[in-house]
Write a protein that holds these residues in place. Structure first.
Motif, short mmCIF file in Angstrom:
data_model
loop_
_atom_site.label_atom_id
_atom_site.label_comp_id
_atom_site.label_asym_id
_atom_site.label_seq_id
_atom_site.Cartn_x
_atom_site.Cartn_y
_atom_site.Cartn_z
N PHE A 50 0.80 -1.22 0.00
CA PHE A 50 0.00 0.00 0.00
C PHE A 50 0.84 1.28 0.00
N LEU A 51 2.17 1.13 0.09
CA LEU A 51 3.06 2.30 -0.02
C LEU A 51 3.04 2.87 -1.43
N TYR A 52 2.64 2.03 -2.40
CA TYR A 52 2.84 2.41 -3.81
C TYR A 52 1.57 2.89 -4.50
N GLU A 68 22.37 8.24 -1.06
CA GLU A 68 22.56 7.16 -0.10
C GLU A 68 21.95 5.83 -0.57
N TYR A 69 21.00 5.90 -1.51
CA TYR A 69 20.34 4.66 -1.95
C TYR A 69 21.13 4.04 -3.10
N TYR A 70 22.08 3.16 -2.71
CA TYR A 70 23.00 2.55 -3.69
C TYR A 70 22.38 1.45 -4.56
N SER A 172 14.16 -7.66 -10.33
CA SER A 172 15.23 -6.72 -10.00
C SER A 172 14.92 -5.93 -8.73
N GLY A 173 15.84 -5.05 -8.35
CA GLY A 173 15.61 -4.09 -7.29
C GLY A 173 15.66 -4.67 -5.89
N SER A 174 16.09 -5.93 -5.77
CA SER A 174 16.08 -6.62 -4.48
C SER A 174 14.67 -6.65 -3.88
N THR A 175 13.67 -6.65 -4.76
CA THR A 175 12.29 -6.76 -4.28
C THR A 175 12.09 -8.11 -3.58
N ILE A 176 12.89 -9.11 -3.98
CA ILE A 176 12.78 -10.42 -3.30
C ILE A 176 13.09 -10.28 -1.82
N1 TRP Z 1 12.77 -2.93 -2.61
C1 TRP Z 1 13.25 -1.75 -1.94
C2 TRP Z 1 14.30 -2.15 -0.91
O1 TRP Z 1 14.06 -3.02 -0.11
C3 TRP Z 1 12.09 -1.00 -1.29
C4 TRP Z 1 12.43 0.19 -0.43
C5 TRP Z 1 13.49 1.02 -0.54
C6 TRP Z 1 11.67 0.69 0.68
N2 TRP Z 1 13.43 2.02 0.41
C7 TRP Z 1 12.33 1.83 1.15
C8 TRP Z 1 10.48 0.28 1.29
C9 TRP Z 1 11.83 2.54 2.25
C10 TRP Z 1 9.98 1.01 2.37
C11 TRP Z 1 10.64 2.15 2.83
O2 TRP Z 1 15.39 -1.63 -0.94
#
Ligand code: TRP
Length: 332
Positions: A50-52, A68-70, A172-176
């Protein structure tokens, strides 16, 4: 004739918008159930999907560009550097199936590396996101057959109408990492069924690392991640007649060492009461609502998990700083 046509068109439009508003109503009802249930139990939680909403998705796009988000830039660099080797190891891929279709930039790098690819099937819950991605990728890769599938990729049970032939999955995206180990195993087992015997699967997985790097990735200086997190409460206000004061809650990210995961919370900064859909919820100061987990894996931990779910590791690639990994697997 002309009036026939215009009345047909008008009818068509009516039924399309009726279907759309029915879907919208169902979505809001599902959100309402999840929020009322999640706020009633202890510890409190609201499921991360629900964040999306539209605002949340736009804010997440911004997160992927934050210093910071590598993960996003590192995974993109890995695809750029190793796309040709990945394609060679995957063999003659006819169909690329993407789970939770990510940024089309990452997908394009993979599509370019896969010579002879016929079809691309992105699976995503967001219809508008899929429509955009389809348009962009069709324009960028003429001749590629793009067949979007609307739905939750953890619940997709068949690829109706998808071409046969050799398939490569892409996640992708480390969603797993947002799934628990049990959920990840179930997802991988289902993906093996969907993609079929002999198929391959490319998965981006975030690595375990120093907290000096990990924690800021989930709590950036500029406050983009905090805004993304707090948008969930603003969404409750917008859609569920809520009265959350978003200045009296704080985004909190911590690392749970035993579980090897980042945990995301919204923390009440005061003792307060909040109303949602006519119900009152009391919060103690410091009380939290859990919203997301992001599990981190060493290369061998992820390979072991994949093996328990019927996938053989083919090769894994990491960047020089050991921030992120890409795993190629083959279904056993
Ligand atoms: N798939 C992303 C992760 O785990 C999702 C994400 C990144 C996320 N930053 C976030 C989810 C901050 C909630 C809050 O890296």
């Amino acid at each position: 004739m002309a009036s026939d046509l215009s009345s047909t068109l008008a009818e068509g439009r009516t039924s399309v918008s009726a279907a759309k508003s029915a879907r919208l109503a169902a979505e809001i009802a599902e959100f309402a159930d999840a929020v009322l249930q999640g706020l009633s139990k202890r510890p409190r939680s609201i499921p991360s999907r629900f964040l999306y909403d539209a605002t949340g998705s736009a804010l997440f796009e911004e997160i992927t560009r934050v210093e910071e988000y590598y993960p996003t830039r590192t995974e993109t660099a890995l695809l750029d550097a190793h796309g040709n080797e990945i394609a060679a190891l995957a063999g003659d891929v006819d169909t690329l199936v993407e789970f939770g279709s990510g940024s089309s930039r990452k997908t394009s790098l993979l599509i370019e590396a896969l010579a002879g690819l016929d079809a691309y099937i992105p699976i995503d819950v967001s219809e508008s996101f899929l429509a955009d991605a389809t348009k962009r990728l069709e324009a960028k890769h003429p001749g590629l057959n793009v067949k979007p599938l609307v739905g939750d990729f953890t619940r997709t049970r068949n690829l109706a109408g998808a071409p046969r032939g050799q398939r490569l999955g892409f996640f992708s995206g480390s969603t797993i990492g947002n799934l628990t180990h049990e959920e990840a195993k179930a997802f991988l087992e289902n993906a093996a069924e969907l993609l079929g015997v002999g198929s391959t699967f490319l998965i981006g997985v975030d690595l375990k690392k120093s907290l000096d790097i990990l924690l800021p990735a989930y709590d950036d200086e500029e406050g983009v991640t905090a805004a993304f997190s707090l948008n969930l409460l603003a969404r409750v206000n917008r859609e569920l007649d809520g009265d959350f004061d978003t200045t009296r809650f704080a985004h909190t990210a911590l690392y749970n060492d035993a579980k090897g995961r980042i945990e995301i919370y919204l923390e009440s900064l005061a003792e307060q009461r909040v109303r949602v859909l006519g119900r009152t919820f009391s919060f103690a100061e410091g009380e939290r609502i859990h919203t997301e987990n992001s599990h981190k894996y060493s290369v061998s931990e992820f390979q072991t998990l994949a093996q328990t779910a019927g996938w053989q590791p083919v090769k894994a690639w990491t960047d020089p700083d050991q921030l992120f990994s890409l795993h190629l697997l083959r279904s056993a």
